[in-house]
Design a protein around this motif. Structure first.
Motif, PDB file in Angstrom:
ATOM      1  N   LEU A 219       0.830  -1.206   0.000  1.00 18.01           N
ATOM      2  CA  LEU A 219       0.000   0.000   0.000  1.00 18.01           C
ATOM      3  C   LEU A 219       0.865   1.256   0.000  1.00 18.01           C
ATOM      4  N   ASN A 220       1.914   1.246   0.826  1.00 10.35           N
ATOM      5  CA  ASN A 220       2.800   2.412   0.870  1.00 10.35           C
ATOM      6  C   ASN A 220       3.498   2.632  -0.469  1.00 10.35           C
ATOM      7  N   LEU A 221       3.918   1.512  -1.103  1.00  9.45           N
ATOM      8  CA  LEU A 221       4.576   1.640  -2.399  1.00  9.45           C
ATOM      9  C   LEU A 221       3.614   2.194  -3.456  1.00  9.45           C
ATOM     10  N   SER A 222       2.381   1.682  -3.437  1.00 11.67           N
ATOM     11  CA  SER A 222       1.414   2.199  -4.414  1.00 11.67           C
ATOM     12  C   SER A 222       1.134   3.682  -4.184  1.00 11.67           C
ATOM     13  N   GLU A 223       1.013   4.081  -2.906  1.00  7.62           N
ATOM     14  CA  GLU A 223       0.792   5.491  -2.602  1.00  7.62           C
ATOM     15  C   GLU A 223       1.988   6.333  -3.022  1.00  7.62           C
ATOM     16  N   GLN A 224       3.186   5.801  -2.762  1.00  7.66           N
ATOM     17  CA  GLN A 224       4.385   6.551  -3.158  1.00  7.66           C
ATOM     18  C   GLN A 224       4.487   6.677  -4.681  1.00  7.66           C
ATOM     19  N   ALA A 229       4.099   9.882  -9.539  1.00  6.89           N
ATOM     20  CA  ALA A 229       3.504  10.139 -10.851  1.00  6.89           C
ATOM     21  C   ALA A 229       2.897  11.550 -10.905  1.00  6.89           C
ATOM     22  N   MET A 230       2.213  11.954  -9.826  1.00  5.77           N
ATOM     23  CA  MET A 230       1.655  13.304  -9.788  1.00  5.77           C
ATOM     24  C   MET A 230       2.753  14.359  -9.815  1.00  5.77           C
ATOM     25  N   ASP A 231       3.828  14.127  -9.029  1.00 12.66           N
ATOM     26  CA  ASP A 231       4.950  15.081  -9.035  1.00 12.66           C
ATOM     27  C   ASP A 231       5.587  15.176 -10.410  1.00 12.66           C
ATOM     28  N   LEU A 233       4.123  14.606 -13.316  1.00 18.04           N
ATOM     29  CA  LEU A 233       3.222  15.345 -14.199  1.00 18.04           C
ATOM     30  C   LEU A 233       3.299  16.854 -13.942  1.00 18.04           C
ATOM     31  N   ILE A 234       3.380  17.217 -12.653  1.00 17.85           N
ATOM     32  CA  ILE A 234       3.491  18.639 -12.320  1.00 17.85           C
ATOM     33  C   ILE A 234       4.796  19.215 -12.857  1.00 17.85           C
ATOM     34  N   ASP A 235       5.893  18.440 -12.715  1.00 17.69           N
ATOM     35  CA  ASP A 235       7.176  18.910 -13.233  1.00 17.69           C
ATOM     36  C   ASP A 235       7.133  19.067 -14.750  1.00 17.69           C
ATOM     37  N   ILE A 236       6.521  18.094 -15.434  1.00 18.11           N
ATOM     38  CA  ILE A 236       6.436  18.175 -16.897  1.00 18.11           C
ATOM     39  C   ILE A 236       5.616  19.400 -17.327  1.00 18.11           C
ATOM     40  N   TRP A 237       4.477  19.607 -16.654  1.00 21.79           N
ATOM     41  CA  TRP A 237       3.646  20.767 -16.995  1.00 21.79           C
ATOM     42  C   TRP A 237       4.389  22.075 -16.711  1.00 21.79           C
ATOM     43  N   HIS A 238       5.103  22.149 -15.574  1.00 21.94           N
ATOM     44  CA  HIS A 238       5.851  23.358 -15.242  1.00 21.94           C
ATOM     45  C   HIS A 238       6.994  23.586 -16.228  1.00 21.94           C
ATOM     46  N   THR A 239       7.642  22.495 -16.627  1.00 24.16           N
ATOM     47  CA  THR A 239       8.748  22.617 -17.582  1.00 24.16           C
ATOM     48  C   THR A 239       8.245  23.097 -18.943  1.00 24.16           C
ATOM     49  N   GLY A 240       7.088  22.564 -19.367  1.00 26.33           N
ATOM     50  CA  GLY A 240       6.567  22.966 -20.663  1.00 26.33           C
ATOM     51  C   GLY A 240       6.031  24.386 -20.703  1.00 26.33           C
ATOM     52  N   THR A 241       5.559  24.904 -19.565  1.00 31.46           N
ATOM     53  CA  THR A 241       4.982  26.251 -19.529  1.00 31.46           C
ATOM     54  C   THR A 241       5.941  27.316 -19.036  1.00 31.46           C
ATOM     55  N   SER A 242       7.128  26.950 -18.567  1.00 33.08           N
ATOM     56  CA  SER A 242       8.075  27.934 -18.042  1.00 33.08           C
ATOM     57  C   SER A 242       9.031  28.395 -19.143  1.00 33.08           C
ATOM     58  N   ASP A 243       9.945  29.324 -18.791  1.00 32.47           N
ATOM     59  CA  ASP A 243      10.937  29.858 -19.724  1.00 32.47           C
ATOM     60  C   ASP A 243      12.200  29.023 -19.805  1.00 32.47           C
ATOM     61  N   MET A 244      12.175  27.824 -19.217  1.00 31.03           N
ATOM     62  CA  MET A 244      13.397  27.028 -19.169  1.00 31.03           C
ATOM     63  C   MET A 244      13.797  26.511 -20.554  1.00 31.03           C
TER      64      MET A 244
END
Length: 348
Positions: A219-224, A229-231, A233-244
């Protein structure tokens, strides 16, 4: 001197390296965020499993040793019983042989009285002293012989009764010993059954604990994984929308205000502009010309120093030559003076 290549003792280095490796492993185990967040030490669980397996193997080995010891004790008791029976049989056989060889009618005194022995001397040549029984004596011989026979039968019957009693007692002792061994085997079997039940209960409890820990870990592994996966996705979205990912150099500049030049962010810098490159090339060319002038000045100064050193060396050389000439003239004058003094001394 001979060169001897002796082996280097690196035992201390190995010990130090082993300690360092253990310390690094301990730190990696303590500072691992995954284990620290989940709260599950897989190495400790594996170690517990190994310890339980080793404990079970030790218990099995102990049970096998107890079984071997019981089997050995039973064999020793059976061997002692068989030896005791063999001794009794041998003693009874010797006693029977003794009775057959020493308690026979033909070697008794009564037989000798009856004259069963074959005499080699004629009876006419025998005197009165050779007679055992005279006529008219020993009238109760038959009753005495009967009484002796009855007493012998009585003694033989007593010996037979005594032998039966001894056999009965030995059989009773053997029965008691067999019952004791059976009871002891039953008690050991019950103890082994109780130990086996306890071991099975401990294994079931340990299996349940391990199953619960495994489910919690899953259960802990699945939650992690879901959080990762959410982190991601957030990084990918931030990378695509930022000036980097842009190629604009202005994205790395921030205005600080107050008439100060803009500050450049290192993580967003995209290289120098054309103006900065031209400025860089001009400064490099200026530095090259200044370096060239400095090298020429150094050469001129070195040449002046070499000329000055040459002049000083020539002056010193001329001075040395004059001093050598003066020393030579002094030696000549001294030699002439010594010759003059030698002639005067010779003339005197």
């Amino acid at each position: 001197m001979y060169k001897v290549d002796l082996p280097v003792d690196d035992s201390k280095d190995k010990v130090v390296e082993a300690r360092r490796s253990a310390e690094r492993a301990r730190k990696a185990r303590f500072f691992n965020p995954r284990r620290r967040v989940i709260g599950l030490d897989l190495d400790a669980l594996n170690q517990q499993v190994l310890e339980n397996k080793f404990k079970r193997s030790c218990e099995k080995q102990r049970d096998r040793d107890f079984d071997n010891l019981k089997r050995y004790q039973d064999e020793v008791v059976l061997l002692q019983d068989s030896n005791e029976k063999e001794k009794r049989k041998a003693l009874q056989k010797d006693l029977t042989q003794f009775w057959d060889s020493q308690q026979q009618m033909k070697i008794s005194h009564d037989v000798e009285v009856k004259g069963t022995y074959n005499l080699t001397v004629p009876e006419t040549e025998l005197g009165p002293s050779s007679m055992y029984v005279f006529q008219g004596e020993d009238r109760e011989q038959k009753e005495r012989v009967k009484e002796q026979m009855r007493q012998k039968e009585k003694d033989l019957q007593a010996q037979m009764d005594d032998k039966k009693m001894r056999d009965k007692r030995a059989k009773h002792r053997e029965t008691l010993l067999n019952k004791q061994l059976v009871n002891q085997d039953l008690m050991w079997a019950q103890q082994n059954a109780l130990e086996e039940e306890r071991r099975k209960a401990a294994l079931v409890s340990l299996s349940n604990d391990n199953q619960a820990l495994a489910e919690e870990r899953a259960l802990n592994l699945s939650e992690q994984r879901r959080k990762e996966a959410m982190d991601n996705l957030i990084d990918i979205w931030h990378t695509g929308t930022s000036d980097m990912l842009t190629e604009s150099a202005e994205a790395a500049e921030t205005q600080l205000g107050g008439g100060r030049p803009p500050h450049v962010l290192p993580d967003k810098w995209r290289g120098m502009s054309l103006k900065q490159l031209n400025n860089f090339h001009e400064q490099r060319e200026q530095q090259r010309l200044e370096r060239k002038k400095q090298l020429e000045a150094d050469k001129i100064r070195d040449a002046a120093w070499d000329l000055q050193l040459l002049k000083i060396s020539k002056t010193e050389e001329e001075k040395e030559q004059r001093m050598a000439e003066l020393r030579r003239q002094q030696r000549v004058l001294m030699d002439q003076e010594n010759k003059h003094l030698a002639r005067q001394q010779q003339a005197q």
